[in-house]
Structures are given as structure tokens and as C-alpha cells.
Write a protein that holds these residues in place. Structure first.
Motif, short mmCIF file in Angstrom:
data_model
loop_
_atom_site.label_atom_id
_atom_site.label_comp_id
_atom_site.label_asym_id
_atom_site.label_seq_id
_atom_site.Cartn_x
_atom_site.Cartn_y
_atom_site.Cartn_z
N TRP A 61 15.05 34.08 79.52
CA TRP A 61 15.34 34.65 79.76
C TRP A 61 15.10 34.34 81.63
O TRP A 61 15.81 33.82 82.47
N MET A 62 14.40 33.62 81.51
CA MET A 62 13.08 32.82 83.06
C MET A 62 14.38 31.58 83.08
O MET A 62 14.78 31.52 84.40
N ASP A 63 14.36 30.63 82.65
CA ASP A 63 15.24 29.66 82.64
C ASP A 63 16.48 29.67 83.06
O ASP A 63 17.08 29.94 84.61
N ILE A 64 17.22 31.58 83.11
CA ILE A 64 18.59 31.81 83.62
C ILE A 64 18.14 32.13 84.88
O ILE A 64 19.10 32.38 85.33
N HIS A 65 16.92 32.99 84.66
CA HIS A 65 16.77 33.61 86.70
C HIS A 65 15.84 32.51 87.49
O HIS A 65 15.09 33.68 88.12
N ARG A 66 14.87 31.65 86.73
CA ARG A 66 14.35 30.84 87.51
C ARG A 66 13.87 31.27 89.43
O ARG A 66 13.84 31.47 89.72
N ASP A 67 15.80 31.10 90.15
CA ASP A 67 15.43 30.98 91.18
C ASP A 67 15.81 32.22 91.89
O ASP A 67 14.79 32.67 92.95
N GLU A 68 16.11 33.30 90.69
CA GLU A 68 15.66 35.52 91.30
C GLU A 68 14.24 35.68 91.08
O GLU A 68 13.99 36.18 92.31
N LEU A 69 13.70 35.13 89.92
CA LEU A 69 12.09 34.86 90.40
C LEU A 69 11.57 34.34 91.24
O LEU A 69 10.47 35.17 91.39
N LEU A 70 11.59 33.50 91.41
CA LEU A 70 10.90 32.10 92.09
C LEU A 70 10.99 33.64 94.08
O LEU A 70 9.74 33.83 94.50
N ALA A 71 12.83 34.20 94.03
CA ALA A 71 11.91 35.00 95.33
C ALA A 71 11.76 36.69 95.38
O ALA A 71 10.80 36.43 96.41
N ASP A 72 11.50 37.20 93.80
CA ASP A 72 10.67 38.20 94.06
C ASP A 72 9.95 38.09 93.89
O ASP A 72 8.93 38.51 94.28
N TRP A 73 9.18 36.40 93.63
CA TRP A 73 7.16 35.87 93.96
C TRP A 73 6.89 36.21 95.21
O TRP A 73 6.48 36.27 95.68
N GLU A 74 8.05 35.55 96.10
CA GLU A 74 7.61 35.88 97.48
C GLU A 74 8.05 37.31 98.22
O GLU A 74 7.37 37.07 98.50
N LEU A 75 8.69 38.04 97.71
CA LEU A 75 8.45 39.05 98.22
C LEU A 75 6.97 40.24 97.51
O LEU A 75 6.33 40.28 98.39
N ALA A 76 7.10 39.22 96.45
CA ALA A 76 5.74 40.09 95.73
C ALA A 76 4.42 39.88 96.64
O ALA A 76 3.78 40.41 96.84
N VAL A 77 4.34 38.57 97.27
CA VAL A 77 3.66 38.25 97.25
C VAL A 77 2.97 38.80 98.55
O VAL A 77 1.67 38.46 99.25
N ASN A 78 3.90 39.03 99.22
CA ASN A 78 3.98 39.21 101.01
C ASN A 78 4.33 40.65 100.54
O ASN A 78 4.34 41.33 101.96
N GLY A 79 4.05 41.38 99.44
CA GLY A 79 3.57 43.06 99.55
C GLY A 79 4.30 43.93 99.56
O GLY A 79 5.10 45.22 99.33
N GLU A 80 6.12 43.29 99.49
CA GLU A 80 7.49 43.59 99.41
C GLU A 80 7.90 43.91 98.21
O GLU A 80 7.11 43.62 96.86
N ASP A 81 8.51 44.70 98.12
CA ASP A 81 9.18 44.86 95.98
C ASP A 81 10.03 44.09 95.65
O ASP A 81 11.67 43.80 96.92
N PRO A 82 10.20 43.90 95.34
CA PRO A 82 11.00 42.84 94.09
C PRO A 82 11.95 43.35 93.88
O PRO A 82 12.02 44.65 93.74
N TYR A 83 12.69 42.48 93.08
CA TYR A 83 14.37 43.10 93.33
C TYR A 83 14.13 43.22 91.67
O TYR A 83 13.91 42.24 91.01
N LYS A 84 15.38 44.18 91.28
CA LYS A 84 15.80 44.35 89.48
C LYS A 84 16.42 42.79 89.39
O LYS A 84 17.12 42.25 90.26
N ILE A 85 16.19 42.33 87.97
CA ILE A 85 17.17 41.11 87.63
C ILE A 85 17.67 41.32 86.22
O ILE A 85 17.12 42.11 85.75
N ALA A 86 18.71 41.03 86.15
CA ALA A 86 19.72 41.49 84.51
C ALA A 86 19.08 40.92 83.89
O ALA A 86 18.34 40.50 83.26
N PRO A 87 19.09 41.73 82.41
CA PRO A 87 18.45 41.79 81.56
C PRO A 87 18.97 40.45 80.81
O PRO A 87 20.07 40.23 80.98
N LEU A 88 18.34 40.53 79.85
CA LEU A 88 18.67 39.43 78.85
C LEU A 88 20.15 39.50 77.86
O LEU A 88 19.57 41.20 77.49
N GLN A 89 21.63 39.47 77.83
CA GLN A 89 22.69 39.97 77.04
C GLN A 89 22.82 38.98 75.91
O GLN A 89 22.72 37.89 76.33
#
Length: 89
Positions: A61-89
Motif C-alpha cells: 500500500w505504501m509503494d502505491i501511495h508514496r507520493d500521497e504519504l509524503l504530501a500528508d507527512w508535510e501537512l502533519a509536521v506543520n500541524g495540519e490535518d493529513p488527507y485520507k488515502i484510498a485503502p488497499l483493495q
């Protein structure tokens, strides 16, 4: 700690401003009372233990969504809510 995804009984979470313990972008996963922290860059286990099958699902799942995870990380370290990411299906 916001839950950013959930699949097959696995919760994927990201702490706000969580740079202190692991010093690199990472996620936390929970499954049936077990917890693991994984590096976003390569899926390496930073802390904890997880059943092998569920660990592999999270890493895929992380391989599929790596770019989204890194974008969420930036939000989280800045105190902002990270976005939801699609589940593994």
C-alpha cells in the motif's frame, strides 16, 4: 493521531509533528493490538512488530501511495490535518 487509511482490519495513522522519535517521514500501523512504525521512503520497520502478511500488505500500500504519504507527512509536521488515502483493495 489521525487515521489516514484503513483496510483489512489495519489502521494507518500519522502523528502531528512527529519528528522527534524516528527523525524521518513515517507512518504508524495498528492491527489486533500490534503496532509498527514504518519509514515512508522504503517501508522499513522503525519500531514494533507486525504479522508478516499484514506488514507486507502495508508495504505494498505504501509503494502505491508514496507520493500521497509524503504530501500528508508535510501537512502533519506543520500541524495540519493529513488527507485520507484510498485503502488497499
Amino acid at each position: 493521531m489521525p487515521t489516514i487509511s484503513m483496510f483489512y482490519g489495519i489502521l494507518i495513522q500519522m502523528y502531528f509533528r512527529d519528528m522527534g522519535r524516528h527523525h524521518l517521514p513515517h507512518i504508524h500501523a495498528r492491527y489486533q493490538g500490534q503496532k509498527v512504525a514504518l519509514a515512508i521512503e522504503d517501508g522499513a520497520v522503525l519500531e514494533g512488530e507486525f504479522p508478516a502478511r499484514q506488514l507486507r500488505m502495508v508495504q505494498v500500500w505504501m509503494d502505491i501511495h508514496r507520493d500521497e504519504l509524503l504530501a500528508d507527512w508535510e501537512l502533519a509536521v506543520n500541524g495540519e490535518d493529513p488527507y485520507k488515502i484510498a485503502p488497499l483493495q
